[in-house]
Design a protein around this motif. Structure first.
Motif, PDB file in Angstrom:
ATOM      1  N   ARG A 183      10.767 -43.084  46.490  1.00 21.56           N
ATOM      2  CA  ARG A 183      11.740 -42.176  46.614  1.00 21.56           C
ATOM      3  C   ARG A 183      11.849 -40.906  45.888  1.00 21.56           C
ATOM      4  O   ARG A 183      12.472 -39.955  46.159  1.00 21.56           O
ATOM      5  CB  ARG A 183      12.830 -43.331  45.964  1.00 21.56           C
ATOM      6  N   LEU A 184      11.094 -41.084  44.709  1.00 20.04           N
ATOM      7  CA  LEU A 184      11.058 -39.825  43.792  1.00 20.04           C
ATOM      8  C   LEU A 184      10.129 -38.872  44.712  1.00 20.04           C
ATOM      9  O   LEU A 184      10.413 -37.501  44.816  1.00 20.04           O
ATOM     10  CB  LEU A 184      10.498 -40.079  42.586  1.00 20.04           C
ATOM     11  N   THR A 185       9.062 -39.190  45.537  1.00 21.78           N
ATOM     12  CA  THR A 185       8.305 -38.046  46.322  1.00 21.78           C
ATOM     13  C   THR A 185       9.219 -37.722  47.236  1.00 21.78           C
ATOM     14  O   THR A 185       8.937 -36.529  47.809  1.00 21.78           O
ATOM     15  CB  THR A 185       7.130 -38.895  46.837  1.00 21.78           C
ATOM     16  N   VAL A 186      10.101 -38.483  48.087  1.00 19.97           N
ATOM     17  CA  VAL A 186      10.930 -37.933  49.155  1.00 19.97           C
ATOM     18  C   VAL A 186      11.941 -36.945  48.512  1.00 19.97           C
ATOM     19  O   VAL A 186      12.051 -35.773  49.248  1.00 19.97           O
ATOM     20  CB  VAL A 186      11.671 -39.010  49.770  1.00 19.97           C
ATOM     21  N   PHE A 187      12.472 -37.278  47.300  1.00 23.69           N
ATOM     22  CA  PHE A 187      13.455 -36.271  46.825  1.00 23.69           C
ATOM     23  C   PHE A 187      13.007 -35.047  46.288  1.00 23.69           C
ATOM     24  O   PHE A 187      13.565 -34.017  46.456  1.00 23.69           O
ATOM     25  CB  PHE A 187      14.230 -37.159  45.683  1.00 23.69           C
ATOM     26  N   SER A 188      11.718 -35.075  45.937  1.00 25.40           N
ATOM     27  CA  SER A 188      11.106 -34.037  45.237  1.00 25.40           C
ATOM     28  C   SER A 188      10.366 -33.244  46.209  1.00 25.40           C
ATOM     29  O   SER A 188       9.695 -32.219  45.927  1.00 25.40           O
ATOM     30  CB  SER A 188      10.450 -34.171  43.974  1.00 25.40           C
ATOM     31  N   ARG A 189      10.164 -33.775  47.322  1.00 28.89           N
ATOM     32  CA  ARG A 189       9.191 -33.375  48.403  1.00 28.89           C
ATOM     33  C   ARG A 189       7.767 -32.999  47.793  1.00 28.89           C
ATOM     34  O   ARG A 189       6.973 -31.981  47.954  1.00 28.89           O
ATOM     35  CB  ARG A 189       9.826 -31.926  49.027  1.00 28.89           C
ATOM     36  N   GLY A 190       7.471 -33.917  47.070  1.00 31.48           N
ATOM     37  CA  GLY A 190       5.986 -33.620  46.442  1.00 31.48           C
ATOM     38  C   GLY A 190       5.006 -34.915  46.651  1.00 31.48           C
ATOM     39  O   GLY A 190       4.544 -35.684  45.889  1.00 31.48           O
ATOM     40  N   ARG A 191       4.760 -35.229  48.109  1.00 33.26           N
ATOM     41  CA  ARG A 191       3.902 -36.121  48.301  1.00 33.26           C
ATOM     42  C   ARG A 191       2.652 -36.241  47.834  1.00 33.26           C
ATOM     43  O   ARG A 191       1.975 -37.295  47.556  1.00 33.26           O
ATOM     44  CB  ARG A 191       3.823 -36.653  49.741  1.00 33.26           C
ATOM     45  N   ARG A 192       2.179 -35.162  47.711  1.00 34.41           N
ATOM     46  CA  ARG A 192       0.878 -34.881  47.002  1.00 34.41           C
ATOM     47  C   ARG A 192       0.847 -35.261  45.577  1.00 34.41           C
ATOM     48  O   ARG A 192      -0.121 -35.267  44.840  1.00 34.41           O
ATOM     49  CB  ARG A 192       0.112 -33.495  47.309  1.00 34.41           C
ATOM     50  N   TYR A 193       1.681 -35.443  44.829  1.00 37.71           N
ATOM     51  CA  TYR A 193       1.912 -35.629  43.572  1.00 37.71           C
ATOM     52  C   TYR A 193       2.233 -37.116  43.176  1.00 37.71           C
ATOM     53  O   TYR A 193       2.565 -37.544  42.105  1.00 37.71           O
ATOM     54  CB  TYR A 193       3.152 -34.862  42.581  1.00 37.71           C
ATOM     55  N   VAL A 194       1.924 -38.045  44.211  1.00 33.82           N
ATOM     56  CA  VAL A 194       2.236 -39.566  44.051  1.00 33.82           C
ATOM     57  C   VAL A 194       1.481 -40.087  42.679  1.00 33.82           C
ATOM     58  O   VAL A 194       2.034 -40.694  41.840  1.00 33.82           O
ATOM     59  CB  VAL A 194       1.932 -40.193  45.128  1.00 33.82           C
ATOM     60  N   ARG A 195       0.290 -39.841  42.582  1.00 36.21           N
ATOM     61  CA  ARG A 195      -0.363 -39.978  41.298  1.00 36.21           C
ATOM     62  C   ARG A 195      -0.202 -39.475  39.978  1.00 36.21           C
ATOM     63  O   ARG A 195      -0.061 -40.355  39.185  1.00 36.21           O
ATOM     64  CB  ARG A 195      -2.070 -39.621  41.548  1.00 36.21           C
ATOM     65  N   SER A 196       0.712 -38.424  39.988  1.00 33.92           N
ATOM     66  CA  SER A 196       1.138 -37.908  39.030  1.00 33.92           C
ATOM     67  C   SER A 196       2.368 -38.364  38.489  1.00 33.92           C
ATOM     68  O   SER A 196       2.602 -38.888  37.258  1.00 33.92           O
ATOM     69  CB  SER A 196       1.645 -36.465  39.073  1.00 33.92           C
ATOM     70  N   TYR A 197       3.187 -39.124  39.530  1.00 28.40           N
ATOM     71  CA  TYR A 197       4.398 -39.720  39.147  1.00 28.40           C
ATOM     72  C   TYR A 197       4.025 -41.225  38.631  1.00 28.40           C
ATOM     73  O   TYR A 197       4.554 -41.662  37.644  1.00 28.40           O
ATOM     74  CB  TYR A 197       5.262 -40.118  40.461  1.00 28.40           C
ATOM     75  N   GLU A 198       3.073 -41.654  39.237  1.00 29.17           N
ATOM     76  CA  GLU A 198       2.751 -42.898  38.635  1.00 29.17           C
ATOM     77  C   GLU A 198       1.916 -42.832  37.195  1.00 29.17           C
ATOM     78  O   GLU A 198       2.272 -43.873  36.268  1.00 29.17           O
ATOM     79  CB  GLU A 198       1.462 -43.742  39.679  1.00 29.17           C
ATOM     80  N   TRP A 199       1.406 -42.015  36.981  1.00 27.66           N
ATOM     81  CA  TRP A 199       0.834 -41.716  35.759  1.00 27.66           C
ATOM     82  C   TRP A 199       1.719 -41.466  34.662  1.00 27.66           C
ATOM     83  O   TRP A 199       1.994 -41.638  33.336  1.00 27.66           O
ATOM     84  CB  TRP A 199      -0.362 -40.614  35.711  1.00 27.66           C
ATOM     85  N   ALA A 200       2.873 -40.717  35.068  1.00 24.67           N
ATOM     86  CA  ALA A 200       4.093 -40.127  34.241  1.00 24.67           C
ATOM     87  C   ALA A 200       4.830 -41.693  33.937  1.00 24.67           C
ATOM     88  O   ALA A 200       5.036 -41.847  32.877  1.00 24.67           O
ATOM     89  CB  ALA A 200       4.981 -39.446  34.984  1.00 24.67           C
ATOM     90  N   PHE A 201       4.955 -42.483  34.950  1.00 22.20           N
ATOM     91  CA  PHE A 201       5.664 -43.999  34.503  1.00 22.20           C
ATOM     92  C   PHE A 201       4.738 -44.442  33.357  1.00 22.20           C
ATOM     93  O   PHE A 201       5.074 -45.115  32.276  1.00 22.20           O
ATOM     94  CB  PHE A 201       5.793 -44.791  35.740  1.00 22.20           C
ATOM     95  N   VAL A 202       3.383 -44.846  33.632  1.00 26.75           N
ATOM     96  CA  VAL A 202       2.608 -45.314  32.616  1.00 26.75           C
ATOM     97  C   VAL A 202       2.318 -44.727  31.250  1.00 26.75           C
ATOM     98  O   VAL A 202       2.664 -45.339  30.247  1.00 26.75           O
ATOM     99  CB  VAL A 202       0.978 -45.295  33.144  1.00 26.75           C
ATOM    100  N   ALA A 203       2.337 -43.473  31.404  1.00 26.68           N
ATOM    101  CA  ALA A 203       2.497 -42.405  30.212  1.00 26.68           C
ATOM    102  C   ALA A 203       3.857 -42.881  29.429  1.00 26.68           C
ATOM    103  O   ALA A 203       3.792 -42.941  28.106  1.00 26.68           O
ATOM    104  CB  ALA A 203       2.321 -41.206  30.167  1.00 26.68           C
ATOM    105  N   GLY A 204       4.913 -42.773  30.183  1.00 28.31           N
ATOM    106  CA  GLY A 204       6.273 -42.977  29.521  1.00 28.31           C
ATOM    107  C   GLY A 204       6.452 -44.379  28.654  1.00 28.31           C
ATOM    108  O   GLY A 204       6.816 -44.600  27.811  1.00 28.31           O
ATOM    109  N   ALA A 205       5.926 -45.411  29.641  1.00 24.61           N
ATOM    110  CA  ALA A 205       5.776 -46.855  28.999  1.00 24.61           C
ATOM    111  C   ALA A 205       4.914 -46.884  27.702  1.00 24.61           C
ATOM    112  O   ALA A 205       5.533 -47.495  26.752  1.00 24.61           O
ATOM    113  CB  ALA A 205       5.461 -47.824  30.005  1.00 24.61           C
ATOM    114  N   LEU A 206       3.791 -46.137  27.617  1.00 25.32           N
ATOM    115  CA  LEU A 206       2.899 -46.213  26.509  1.00 25.32           C
ATOM    116  C   LEU A 206       3.439 -45.631  25.506  1.00 25.32           C
ATOM    117  O   LEU A 206       3.522 -45.915  24.236  1.00 25.32           O
ATOM    118  CB  LEU A 206       1.616 -45.825  26.739  1.00 25.32           C
TER     119      LEU A 206
END
Length: 140
Positions: A36-59
């Motif tokens: 959903r974030l990739t659709v809203f931000s039109r950033g399909r090429r940044y999927v890995r960045s979103y995933e790593w942002a979640f991991v970094a935020g949790a850590l």
């Protein structure tokens, strides 16, 4: 602390981590947050960045929580922090609601339909006892 107390502490810590981790994973997967974030931000090429942002935020949040870190903000500076905290709590509540909907499906796949009520009651009583323990032990 004796051996039994240490074992109990490890068991409670692992149980708490499992509960929080499963809620976070349910939040990400059941609600399809990353797609959903990739659709809203039109950033399909940044999927890995979103995933790593979640991991970094949790850590980072775990590290801050374990270090008992605090920050002083001006009254106006608390507005964005409060907004972000409110978004987090709201999304987490929605994710936990979705987890409750997932439990019957999981029980069916594991062939444990008879024990769904016991599983839900264990979650409810665990939350109640954990909240009471926190309020009585740490607040009082």
């Amino acid at each position: 602390m004796d051996l039994l107390g240490s074992i109990l502490l490890v068991f409670i810590g692992l149980g708490g981590g499992l509960a929080v981790g499963s809620g976070f994973v349910a939040f990400l997967t059941v609600l399809d947050i990353v797609p959903r974030l990739t659709v809203f931000s039109r950033g399909r090429r940044y999927v890995r960045s979103y995933e790593w942002a979640f991991v970094a935020g949790a850590l980072a949040a775990t590290w801050v929580d374990l270090r008992d870190w605090s920050a002083a903000f001006s009254p106006l500076g608390t507005v964005p922090v409060g907004f972000l905290a409110g978004c987090f709590v709201g999304l987490l509540a929605a994710a936990l609601t979705e987890v409750i909907n997932v439990l019957p499906i999981l029980a069916k796949r594991l062939q444990m339909q008879k024990f769904v009520l016991y599983l839900l009651m264990a979650m409810v009583f665990g939350k109640i006892l954990g909240s009471l323990f926190q309020w009585i032990w740490f607040i009082a």
